[in-house]
Design a protein around this motif. Structure first.
Motif, PDB file in Angstrom:
ATOM      1  N   LEU A 233       0.868  -0.941   0.057  1.00 52.67           N
ATOM      2  CA  LEU A 233      -0.357  -0.026  -0.472  1.00 52.67           C
ATOM      3  C   LEU A 233       0.677   1.214  -0.345  1.00 52.67           C
ATOM      4  O   LEU A 233       0.730   2.767  -0.608  1.00 52.67           O
ATOM      5  N   TYR A 236       2.007   1.513  -3.854  1.00 53.90           N
ATOM      6  CA  TYR A 236       0.702   2.455  -4.623  1.00 53.90           C
ATOM      7  C   TYR A 236       0.815   3.867  -3.869  1.00 53.90           C
ATOM      8  O   TYR A 236       0.746   4.008  -5.365  1.00 53.90           O
ATOM      9  N   ASP A 237       0.718   3.917  -2.677  1.00 50.30           N
ATOM     10  CA  ASP A 237       0.589   5.147  -3.054  1.00 50.30           C
ATOM     11  C   ASP A 237       1.312   6.460  -2.931  1.00 50.30           C
ATOM     12  O   ASP A 237       0.426   7.553  -3.479  1.00 50.30           O
ATOM     13  N   TRP A 344      -7.850  -4.617   0.780  1.00 50.04           N
ATOM     14  CA  TRP A 344      -6.404  -4.531  -0.124  1.00 50.04           C
ATOM     15  C   TRP A 344      -7.359  -3.882  -0.998  1.00 50.04           C
ATOM     16  O   TRP A 344      -7.043  -3.076  -2.297  1.00 50.04           O
ATOM     17  N   HIS A 347      -8.827  -0.692  -2.237  1.00 50.34           N
ATOM     18  CA  HIS A 347      -7.934   0.647  -2.050  1.00 50.34           C
ATOM     19  C   HIS A 347      -6.694   0.357  -3.267  1.00 50.34           C
ATOM     20  O   HIS A 347      -6.424   1.476  -3.719  1.00 50.34           O
ATOM     21  N   LEU A 348      -6.514  -0.491  -3.874  1.00 50.67           N
ATOM     22  CA  LEU A 348      -5.823  -0.955  -5.769  1.00 50.67           C
ATOM     23  C   LEU A 348      -6.703  -0.607  -6.071  1.00 50.67           C
ATOM     24  O   LEU A 348      -6.016  -0.511  -7.206  1.00 50.67           O
TER      25      LEU A 348
END
Length: 395
Positions: A233, A236-237, A344, A347-348
């Motif tokens: 995460l 990715y962020d 997740w 979120h992704l």
């Protein structure tokens, strides 16, 4: 008690920021003429390209260059082998994502053999035993997902009606070196980080609960799961700034390749084979969209039909690692694991199957073609109805 196990060959590994600078000297150990296999654009547009060329020259290497701009097909491999079989290639170097590494692996395996790759694909054609010899092969991944830098199989695809996704597999295809430089992930697009990261995480979970798992692969897989937990995460962020996360995901992906090569995979990858063959869906997106549901259905099937299965305890351990807590009972752990994987996935921004024009009318064909090598190491045999329910839930 530690039971018997076999651990097959793995590459020698150069890992860490700046590792790519050591690639030319590693390649020069094998001769003076290299075939360099890359993607079509991104490496050449980066600062690493000029540095790599300078390093190859300094190491005394001449090279030819070929590019891979899509998932490799058997026709693509045969054309590359025909083009370069007479060029006296001493070493094949691949720098790119999983498709590039798989293509280069197959090319290295056939340059000195001369056969069509169709002769060796599992479940396709004559399945001749591979005798080699393979050209020495060095793999440098620019994504953190497939783990192809550590495996013995090259996945090739024909996409569409009558398509397939099959492996050319042999221990001689294992790279001589895996050069894993987290800095190469710095320009990776966020959608690719998400898909590749969920592929690596899925491979680690499926390796951990596989029927062929052992004490050594368990240690590697659970450490990879911890690394993915801490890194995916954040990477990715904020991909450009998250140096520690780049290293964490590069490490997790490497371990996922090592473990899957030893243990096989499971139901997610069993379904990924027909889904990736029949539809234009990226492999990592398949993994990301299915892993929560497949894990839950595996658990439910074992609780119903095989409550003493050791994989139930392993799913509890995965839940405790990913959720960073100890649970009072395993049912609470299973619920938390499924919830976290769903969280997740959101979120992704992992797409559902319908995003790729998959419909309920396709389920029968998908289910009929999902029981290949990956499904055979799933910890429980799922019924057709259970597999159809997985697809329905993620449609």
């Amino acid at each position: 008690m530690i039971g018997p196990f076999t651990f097959s060959r793995v590459p020698r590994i150069e890992f860490g920021p700046g590792a790519i600078a050591r690639l030319p000297s590693l390649a020069a150990q094998y001769g003076t003429r290299a075939l360099l296999v890359t993607g079509a654009r991104s490496l050449q547009a980066s600062a690493h390209w000029e540095q790599l060329q300078a390093g190859l020259k300094q190491a005394g290497l001449d090279w030819l260059h070929t590019t891979i701009d899509t998932e490799p097909s058997p026709q693509m491999i045969d054309a590359a082998v025909e083009a370069h079989a007479g060029d006296g290639i001493d070493v094949v170097i691949a720098i790119g994502g999983g498709s590039v590494l798989d293509a280069a692996k197959a090319i290295a395996g056939l340059l000195r053999v001369g056969d069509t790759v169709m002769d060796y694909l599992e479940g396709i054609g004559p399945e001749k035993p591979y005798r080699g010899p393979a050209v020495p092969f060095i793999a440098a991944p620019t994504t953190a997902g497939t783990g192809s830098e550590a495996t013995r199989n090259a996945v090739l695809s024909v996409i569409g009606e009558g398509g397939f996704k099959k492996s050319f597999r042999d221990e001689q295809l294992v790279p001589e070196w895996a050069v894993v430089d987290p800095d190469l992930l710095a320009t990776c697009p966020r959608e690719q980080i998400a898909a590749n990261g969920m592929d690596a995480l899925t491979q680690l979970i499926e390796s951990y609960v596989s029927l062929r798992a052992n004490r050594l692969t368990d240690a590697l897989a659970i450490d990879g799961i911890r690394a993915a937990r801490d890194a995916l995460l954040p990477l990715y962020d904020d991909p450009a700034e998250a140096a520690a996360a780049r290293a964490g995901m590069a490490y997790a992906a490497l371990l996922s390749g090592i473990t899957l090569a030893q243990t096989g995979l499971g139901s997610v990858h069993g379904l990924a084979s027909p889904l990736g063959a029949f539809f234009p869906i990226p492999h990592g997106m398949v993994c990301g969209t299915l892993v929560a549901t497949c894990s839950r259905v595996n658990i439910e099937a074992m609780l119903e039909r095989d409550p003493g299965n050791v994989a139930l305890d392993k799913y509890t351990e995965v839940a405790e690692v990913l959720c960073r807590q100890t649970f009072s009972n395993r049912h609470a752990a299973y619920a938390a694991l499924a919830g976290l994987l769903v969280e997740w996935t959101g979120h992704l921004q992992i797409h559902r199957l319908a995003h790729y024009d998959i419909a309920e009318t396709d389920f029968e064909r998908i289910v009929a073609n999902c029981r290949g090598s990956s499904m055979k190491t799933n910890p429980v045999v799922l019924t057709d109805a259970e597999i159809g329910a997985i697809l329905q839930e993620r449609l």
